[in-house]
Design a protein around this motif. Structure first.
Motif, PDB file in Angstrom:
ATOM      1  N   TYR A  34     -19.578 -38.677  -6.405  1.00  0.00           N
ATOM      2  CA  TYR A  34     -20.900 -38.991  -6.423  1.00  0.00           C
ATOM      3  C   TYR A  34     -21.362 -39.656  -7.707  1.00  0.00           C
ATOM      4  CZ  TYR A  34     -20.946 -36.790  -1.966  1.00  0.00           C
ATOM      5  OH  TYR A  34     -21.074 -36.434  -0.473  1.00  0.00           O
ATOM      6  N   TYR A  35     -22.085 -40.899  -7.695  1.00  0.00           N
ATOM      7  CA  TYR A  35     -22.420 -41.442  -8.924  1.00  0.00           C
ATOM      8  C   TYR A  35     -24.124 -41.756  -8.717  1.00  0.00           C
ATOM      9  CZ  TYR A  35     -17.457 -42.381  -9.750  1.00  0.00           C
ATOM     10  OH  TYR A  35     -16.395 -42.332 -10.055  1.00  0.00           O
ATOM     11  N   TYR A  36     -24.604 -41.876  -9.585  1.00  0.00           N
ATOM     12  CA  TYR A  36     -25.859 -42.449  -9.823  1.00  0.00           C
ATOM     13  C   TYR A  36     -25.792 -43.455 -10.847  1.00  0.00           C
ATOM     14  CZ  TYR A  36     -27.607 -40.491 -14.274  1.00  0.00           C
ATOM     15  OH  TYR A  36     -27.789 -40.073 -15.440  1.00  0.00           O
ATOM     16  N   ALA A  37     -26.594 -44.556 -10.699  1.00  0.00           N
ATOM     17  CA  ALA A  37     -26.618 -45.841 -11.311  1.00  0.00           C
ATOM     18  C   ALA A  37     -28.152 -46.059 -11.712  1.00  0.00           C
ATOM     19  CB  ALA A  37     -25.944 -46.831 -10.739  1.00  0.00           C
ATOM     20  N   THR A  38     -28.423 -46.839 -12.882  1.00  0.00           N
ATOM     21  CA  THR A  38     -29.581 -47.153 -13.406  1.00  0.00           C
ATOM     22  C   THR A  38     -29.485 -48.501 -14.080  1.00  0.00           C
ATOM     23  OG1 THR A  38     -29.269 -46.033 -15.634  1.00  0.00           O
ATOM     24  CG2 THR A  38     -30.530 -44.751 -13.799  1.00  0.00           C
ATOM     25  N   PHE A  39     -30.830 -49.131 -13.963  1.00  0.00           N
ATOM     26  CA  PHE A  39     -30.602 -50.427 -14.395  1.00  0.00           C
ATOM     27  C   PHE A  39     -31.624 -50.650 -15.830  1.00  0.00           C
ATOM     28  CE2 PHE A  39     -31.974 -55.010 -15.369  1.00  0.00           C
ATOM     29  CZ  PHE A  39     -30.848 -55.596 -15.322  1.00  0.00           C
ATOM     30  N   ASP A  40     -31.081 -50.949 -17.025  1.00  0.00           N
ATOM     31  CA  ASP A  40     -31.957 -51.205 -18.149  1.00  0.00           C
ATOM     32  C   ASP A  40     -31.270 -52.316 -19.013  1.00  0.00           C
ATOM     33  OD1 ASP A  40     -33.467 -50.934 -20.114  1.00  0.00           O
ATOM     34  OD2 ASP A  40     -32.596 -49.058 -21.138  1.00  0.00           O
ATOM     35  N   SER A  41     -31.437 -53.265 -18.679  1.00  0.00           N
ATOM     36  CA  SER A  41     -30.850 -54.755 -18.937  1.00  0.00           C
ATOM     37  C   SER A  41     -29.415 -54.890 -18.450  1.00  0.00           C
ATOM     38  CB  SER A  41     -31.075 -54.956 -20.468  1.00  0.00           C
ATOM     39  OG  SER A  41     -30.090 -53.992 -21.122  1.00  0.00           O
ATOM     40  N   SER A  42     -28.818 -53.850 -18.096  1.00  0.00           N
ATOM     41  CA  SER A  42     -27.488 -54.026 -17.500  1.00  0.00           C
ATOM     42  C   SER A  42     -27.219 -52.617 -16.542  1.00  0.00           C
ATOM     43  CB  SER A  42     -26.328 -54.076 -18.315  1.00  0.00           C
ATOM     44  OG  SER A  42     -26.227 -52.825 -19.091  1.00  0.00           O
ATOM     45  N   TRP A  43     -26.274 -52.556 -15.394  1.00  0.00           N
ATOM     46  CA  TRP A  43     -25.968 -51.363 -14.737  1.00  0.00           C
ATOM     47  C   TRP A  43     -25.340 -50.584 -15.416  1.00  0.00           C
ATOM     48  CZ3 TRP A  43     -28.826 -50.354 -10.648  1.00  0.00           C
ATOM     49  CH2 TRP A  43     -29.449 -51.333  -9.978  1.00  0.00           C
ATOM     50  N   ASN A  44     -25.773 -49.183 -15.516  1.00  0.00           N
ATOM     51  CA  ASN A  44     -24.973 -48.140 -16.031  1.00  0.00           C
ATOM     52  C   ASN A  44     -24.833 -47.148 -14.997  1.00  0.00           C
ATOM     53  OD1 ASN A  44     -25.484 -48.935 -18.830  1.00  0.00           O
ATOM     54  ND2 ASN A  44     -27.550 -48.786 -18.267  1.00  0.00           N
ATOM     55  N   VAL A  52     -23.672 -53.234  -8.305  1.00  0.00           N
ATOM     56  CA  VAL A  52     -24.001 -51.867  -8.940  1.00  0.00           C
ATOM     57  C   VAL A  52     -22.741 -51.273  -9.399  1.00  0.00           C
ATOM     58  CG1 VAL A  52     -25.232 -49.733  -8.633  1.00  0.00           C
ATOM     59  CG2 VAL A  52     -26.424 -52.051  -7.819  1.00  0.00           C
ATOM     60  N   PHE A  53     -21.735 -51.114  -8.253  1.00  0.00           N
ATOM     61  CA  PHE A  53     -20.412 -50.330  -8.318  1.00  0.00           C
ATOM     62  C   PHE A  53     -19.519 -51.041  -7.311  1.00  0.00           C
ATOM     63  CE2 PHE A  53     -18.018 -46.791  -6.756  1.00  0.00           C
ATOM     64  CZ  PHE A  53     -17.812 -46.045  -7.990  1.00  0.00           C
ATOM     65  N   THR A  54     -18.433 -50.806  -8.035  1.00  0.00           N
ATOM     66  CA  THR A  54     -17.083 -51.409  -7.283  1.00  0.00           C
ATOM     67  C   THR A  54     -16.216 -50.584  -7.047  1.00  0.00           C
ATOM     68  OG1 THR A  54     -17.401 -53.719  -7.927  1.00  0.00           O
ATOM     69  CG2 THR A  54     -15.185 -53.193  -7.100  1.00  0.00           C
ATOM     70  N   SER A  55     -15.684 -49.991  -5.869  1.00  0.00           N
ATOM     71  CA  SER A  55     -14.672 -48.918  -5.564  1.00  0.00           C
ATOM     72  C   SER A  55     -13.370 -49.815  -6.029  1.00  0.00           C
ATOM     73  CB  SER A  55     -14.786 -48.596  -4.192  1.00  0.00           C
ATOM     74  OG  SER A  55     -15.631 -47.794  -3.911  1.00  0.00           O
ATOM     75  N   CYS A  56     -12.508 -48.826  -6.615  1.00  0.00           N
ATOM     76  CA  CYS A  56     -11.178 -49.214  -6.881  1.00  0.00           C
ATOM     77  C   CYS A  56     -10.068 -48.990  -5.692  1.00  0.00           C
ATOM     78  CB  CYS A  56     -10.933 -48.744  -8.369  1.00  0.00           C
ATOM     79  SG  CYS A  56     -11.837 -49.282  -9.655  1.00  0.00           S
ATOM     80  N   GLY A  57      -8.979 -49.768  -5.839  1.00  0.00           N
ATOM     81  CA  GLY A  57      -7.900 -49.508  -5.035  1.00  0.00           C
ATOM     82  C   GLY A  57      -8.211 -49.266  -3.562  1.00  0.00           C
ATOM     83  N   ASP A  58      -7.907 -48.234  -2.824  1.00  0.00           N
ATOM     84  CA  ASP A  58      -8.101 -48.262  -1.605  1.00  0.00           C
ATOM     85  C   ASP A  58      -9.448 -47.555  -1.167  1.00  0.00           C
ATOM     86  OD1 ASP A  58      -7.209 -45.752  -2.203  1.00  0.00           O
ATOM     87  OD2 ASP A  58      -5.639 -45.606  -0.896  1.00  0.00           O
ATOM     88  N   HIS A  59     -10.206 -47.443  -2.093  1.00  0.00           N
ATOM     89  CA  HIS A  59     -11.534 -46.232  -1.945  1.00  0.00           C
ATOM     90  C   HIS A  59     -12.467 -47.280  -1.485  1.00  0.00           C
ATOM     91  CE1 HIS A  59     -10.634 -43.031  -4.927  1.00  0.00           C
ATOM     92  NE2 HIS A  59      -9.557 -43.627  -4.616  1.00  0.00           N
ATOM     93  N   ARG A  60     -13.508 -46.844  -0.942  1.00  0.00           N
ATOM     94  CA  ARG A  60     -14.683 -47.587  -0.398  1.00  0.00           C
ATOM     95  C   ARG A  60     -15.967 -46.814  -0.892  1.00  0.00           C
ATOM     96  NH1 ARG A  60     -12.561 -44.296   3.303  1.00  0.00           N
ATOM     97  NH2 ARG A  60     -13.785 -43.087   4.948  1.00  0.00           N
ATOM     98  N   ARG A  98     -37.968 -49.751 -12.324  1.00  0.00           N
ATOM     99  CA  ARG A  98     -36.358 -50.029 -12.148  1.00  0.00           C
ATOM    100  C   ARG A  98     -35.711 -49.093 -11.208  1.00  0.00           C
ATOM    101  NH1 ARG A  98     -36.098 -49.113 -18.651  1.00  0.00           N
ATOM    102  NH2 ARG A  98     -36.524 -46.903 -17.684  1.00  0.00           N
ATOM    103  N   PRO A  99     -34.680 -49.721 -10.777  1.00  0.00           N
ATOM    104  CA  PRO A  99     -33.924 -49.059  -9.609  1.00  0.00           C
ATOM    105  C   PRO A  99     -33.164 -48.016 -10.051  1.00  0.00           C
ATOM    106  CG  PRO A  99     -32.794 -51.092 -10.004  1.00  0.00           C
ATOM    107  CD  PRO A  99     -34.218 -50.946 -10.967  1.00  0.00           C
ATOM    108  N   VAL A 100     -33.223 -46.916  -9.238  1.00  0.00           N
ATOM    109  CA  VAL A 100     -32.135 -45.748  -9.540  1.00  0.00           C
ATOM    110  C   VAL A 100     -31.436 -45.648  -8.154  1.00  0.00           C
ATOM    111  CG1 VAL A 100     -31.908 -43.146  -9.998  1.00  0.00           C
ATOM    112  CG2 VAL A 100     -33.802 -44.626 -11.085  1.00  0.00           C
ATOM    113  N   VAL A 101     -30.093 -45.393  -8.280  1.00  0.00           N
ATOM    114  CA  VAL A 101     -29.305 -45.679  -7.018  1.00  0.00           C
ATOM    115  C   VAL A 101     -28.433 -44.190  -7.001  1.00  0.00           C
ATOM    116  CG1 VAL A 101     -27.456 -46.670  -6.026  1.00  0.00           C
ATOM    117  CG2 VAL A 101     -29.199 -48.019  -7.157  1.00  0.00           C
ATOM    118  N   ALA A 102     -28.477 -43.753  -5.804  1.00  0.00           N
ATOM    119  CA  ALA A 102     -27.371 -42.652  -5.664  1.00  0.00           C
ATOM    120  C   ALA A 102     -26.316 -43.423  -4.641  1.00  0.00           C
ATOM    121  CB  ALA A 102     -28.047 -41.564  -5.226  1.00  0.00           C
ATOM    122  N   LEU A 103     -24.960 -42.948  -4.975  1.00  0.00           N
ATOM    123  CA  LEU A 103     -23.796 -43.509  -4.226  1.00  0.00           C
ATOM    124  C   LEU A 103     -22.617 -42.630  -4.222  1.00  0.00           C
ATOM    125  CD1 LEU A 103     -21.200 -45.280  -6.064  1.00  0.00           C
ATOM    126  CD2 LEU A 103     -23.677 -46.308  -6.711  1.00  0.00           C
TER     127      LEU A 103
END
Length: 181
Positions: A161-171, A122-130, A143-148
């Motif tokens: 903070y982000y949210y992600a949704t799925f509608d044929s791909s992750w946004n 769903v999400f990948t942190s960059c560099g030294d982030h987690r 469909r899943p709605v994600v908070a991260l």
């Protein structure tokens, strides 16, 4: 789940802190054996969240490992992963958000847990982030709605903070910079 004759699932961390599941078909009088359904590539443990529609589907979200236990340079906690469980009439299966089958519940019970690369990222942190997960809920179309949150490794631990949704791909959508720890 009502589609499985009201089977009750309990998702939890096993004594070794790996995401596990047990279930009962008799309102808790007896329980299945503990089944580790996800395996983390790190020497720490994954962190999971679940949500269900109460009928047939259980949404599962997890990190590669615990964000405070894995440290650089052996840092694994970069990804937020997703899959769902559903009994599609021939036994329960774990699937990606688009419905692609990953593995059957029977295979997981037989000792073949899901690896992070087999599920959706769903999400990948960059560099030294987690990455760290907050919540998952199904929308009106199940469909899943994600908070991260994406946390920097600097001493102040900047939180985005982000949210992600799925509608044929992750946004993924940035919500707010939450400041520091």
């Amino acid at each position: 789940l009502s589609a499985e004759k009201d089977r009750i699932y309990v998702f939890y961390r096993n004594p070794y802190r790996y995401p596990s599941v047990s279930w009962t078909d008799d309102c808790g009088a007896s329980w299945s054996k503990r089944v580790q359904y996800v395996h983390s590539p790190s020497k720490t443990f994954a962190y999971a969240q679940v949500a269900s529609d109460g009928k047939s589907r259980i949404h599962i979200l997890w990190t590669d490992s615990h964000p405070r236990k894995d440290k650089l340079p052996n840092f694994y906690n970069k990804n937020v992963n997703y899959m769902y469980y559903e009994d599609k009439g021939s036994g329960g299966v774990f699937c990606r958000a688009d419905g692609t089958r990953i593995r059957s519940l029977a295979d997981v019970v037989a000792g073949k847990p899901i690896l992070p690369g087999e599920a959706d990222v769903v999400f990948t942190s960059c560099g030294d982030h987690r990455s760290w997960i907050w919540d998952i809920v199904p929308d009106e179309k199940d469909r899943p709605v994600v908070a991260l949150v994406d946390i920097s490794a600097d001493p102040d631990e900047q939180h985005d903070y982000y949210y992600a949704t799925f509608d044929s791909s992750w946004n993924t959508h940035h919500i707010v910079n939450g400041g520091t720890r």
